[in-house]
Design an enzyme around this catalytic site. Structure first.
Site, short mmCIF file in Angstrom:
data_model
loop_
_atom_site.label_atom_id
_atom_site.label_comp_id
_atom_site.label_asym_id
_atom_site.label_seq_id
_atom_site.Cartn_x
_atom_site.Cartn_y
_atom_site.Cartn_z
N ASN A 71 -17.08 3.72 -3.31
CA ASN A 71 -17.13 3.51 -4.75
C ASN A 71 -18.47 4.01 -5.30
O ASN A 71 -19.43 4.24 -4.53
CB ASN A 71 -16.98 2.02 -5.07
CG ASN A 71 -15.60 1.50 -4.74
OD1 ASN A 71 -14.59 2.06 -5.15
ND2 ASN A 71 -15.56 0.41 -3.98
N CYS A 80 -7.91 4.17 -1.66
CA CYS A 80 -7.90 4.55 -3.07
C CYS A 80 -6.73 5.51 -3.26
O CYS A 80 -6.70 6.58 -2.64
CB CYS A 80 -9.21 5.20 -3.47
SG CYS A 80 -9.20 5.88 -5.15
N GLY A 81 -5.77 5.14 -4.08
CA GLY A 81 -4.58 5.97 -4.23
C GLY A 81 -4.85 7.32 -4.85
O GLY A 81 -4.43 8.36 -4.34
N ASN A 82 -5.59 7.34 -5.96
CA ASN A 82 -5.89 8.62 -6.60
C ASN A 82 -6.86 9.45 -5.76
O ASN A 82 -6.77 10.68 -5.71
CB ASN A 82 -6.45 8.38 -8.00
CG ASN A 82 -5.38 7.97 -8.98
OD1 ASN A 82 -4.22 8.36 -8.85
ND2 ASN A 82 -5.74 7.16 -9.96
N ASN A 186 -9.80 -6.07 -8.17
CA ASN A 186 -9.60 -5.20 -9.32
C ASN A 186 -8.70 -5.95 -10.29
O ASN A 186 -7.90 -6.80 -9.88
CB ASN A 186 -8.93 -3.89 -8.90
CG ASN A 186 -9.75 -3.12 -7.89
OD1 ASN A 186 -10.66 -2.39 -8.24
ND2 ASN A 186 -9.42 -3.25 -6.61
N GLU A 204 -12.19 -1.72 -12.49
CA GLU A 204 -12.27 -1.43 -11.06
C GLU A 204 -13.48 -2.06 -10.39
O GLU A 204 -14.62 -1.86 -10.82
CB GLU A 204 -12.28 0.09 -10.82
CG GLU A 204 -10.90 0.71 -10.88
CD GLU A 204 -10.79 1.97 -10.03
OE1 GLU A 204 -11.18 1.93 -8.85
OE2 GLU A 204 -10.33 2.99 -10.57
N CYS A 214 -6.14 4.16 -11.98
CA CYS A 214 -6.34 3.54 -10.67
C CYS A 214 -5.01 3.57 -9.94
O CYS A 214 -4.05 2.90 -10.36
CB CYS A 214 -6.86 2.12 -10.80
SG CYS A 214 -7.03 1.27 -9.22
N GLY A 215 -4.93 4.33 -8.86
CA GLY A 215 -3.66 4.52 -8.16
C GLY A 215 -3.15 3.25 -7.51
O GLY A 215 -1.98 2.88 -7.65
N THR A 216 -4.03 2.56 -6.76
CA THR A 216 -3.59 1.33 -6.12
C THR A 216 -3.30 0.25 -7.16
O THR A 216 -2.47 -0.64 -6.94
CB THR A 216 -4.64 0.81 -5.12
OG1 THR A 216 -5.90 0.66 -5.77
CG2 THR A 216 -4.77 1.76 -3.94
#
Length: 279
Positions: A71, A80-82, A186, A204, A214-216
């Site tokens: 981070n 982290c999805g993205n 988050n 986040e 935020c992907g997740t």
């Protein structure tokens, strides 16, 4: 911190921006990278980003590559999805992997698919630690949130008017609430727009601010709302950055299977980091 001219690539996954480093030549020691990460992620003074991704060889030889994800505050995150979608496209284009790939993270092996153009899909780990109703006291009164871990912990907060939400003002106290100790969480604010459509804004952890996507967090929102019977997959999530991410999954005997996140990824620039960017 390293003062070498390090080759970097900046990429954005639906507004979540990251600095990526092909670290197979050991430009950085990941275990000592936190000060470097904090320095380069500063906006206005350096490159600026939500996080840093170091790509390395998989130590077990089972995946196309491994990553270390940080981070912007220098803390290391499990997933982290993205960021995963950016890493997948970067690895594919750099010849580290094919269109279907696997990479190692702190939550295990993650699959990815580079679909052509800017579209990239990644699989996410099975969600865990689901709680349908976590009641917390806020400045505006008592609220009930859902909580789930989609690689990192998330709290999902239903609201009637997403545009009116003070994301930082509400998100920061909830992020540190004892109900989510010791890891914190988050915080995803969501407004249901239709049977398969949701608008989302996220505070986040680690960035300690609202991010454009935020992907997740999208996965957490889609899954918790799906388990509550309020939406059905695939779920389209309109992010703060204006792009739409797609979360798909199956419910099998009360559990979530085949959880995936898909959306656009873009390059911002490639270059060498000047030593003055670390001052």
């Amino acid at each position: 911190m390293s003062d070498r001219a390090i080759p970097i690539t900046k990429m954005s996954g639906s507004g979540n921006d990251f600095i990526l480093v092909d670290n197979r030549q050991r430009w950085l020691d990941p275990d000592r990278a936190a000060p470097w990460v904090r320095a380069v992620c500063r906006r206005a003074l350096s490159v600026g980003a939500d996080g840093v991704i170091l790509l390395e060889a998989d130590p077990r030889g089972e995946a196309d590559f491994a990553w270390r994800f940080f981070n912007s505050d220098g803390s290391e995150a499990e997933m982290c999805g993205n960021g995963g979608r950016c890493a997948a496209r970067f690895a594919h284009d750099a010849g580290l992997a094919g269109e279907t790939l696997t990479f190692r993270t702190k939550v295990g092996l993650i699959r990815g698919w580079v679909l052509g153009g800017r579209e990239v899909r990644v699989g996410l780990t099975p969600p865990r630690d689901y709680r349908s109703a976590v009641e917390i006291e806020t400045a505006g009164g008592r609220v009930r949130l859902a909580a789930i871990d989609t690689g990192v912990p998330h709290a999902v907060w239903r609201v009637a008017d997403l545009a009116a939400v003070p994301v930082v003002g509400w998100g920061r106290p909830a992020r540190h609430h004892p109900a989510f100790a010791p890891r914190g969480t988050n915080v995803d604010f969501v407004q249901i727009l239709g049977e398969q459509d949701v608008a989302i804004r996220t505070y986040e952890r680690g960035v300690e601010d609202e991010t454009l996507a935020c992907g997740t967090g999208c996965a957490a929102a889609a899954v918790t709302l799906g388990l509550a019977g309020e939406v059905k997959p695939p779920v389209r999530l309109l992010t703060r950055g204006g792009e739409t991410l797609i979360v798909d999954f199956r419910q099998v005997e009360g559990r979530i299977a085949d959880l995936t996140l898909q959306g656009p990824v873009r390059y911002v620039f490639r270059g060498e980091l000047h030593s003055e960017a670390l001052l």
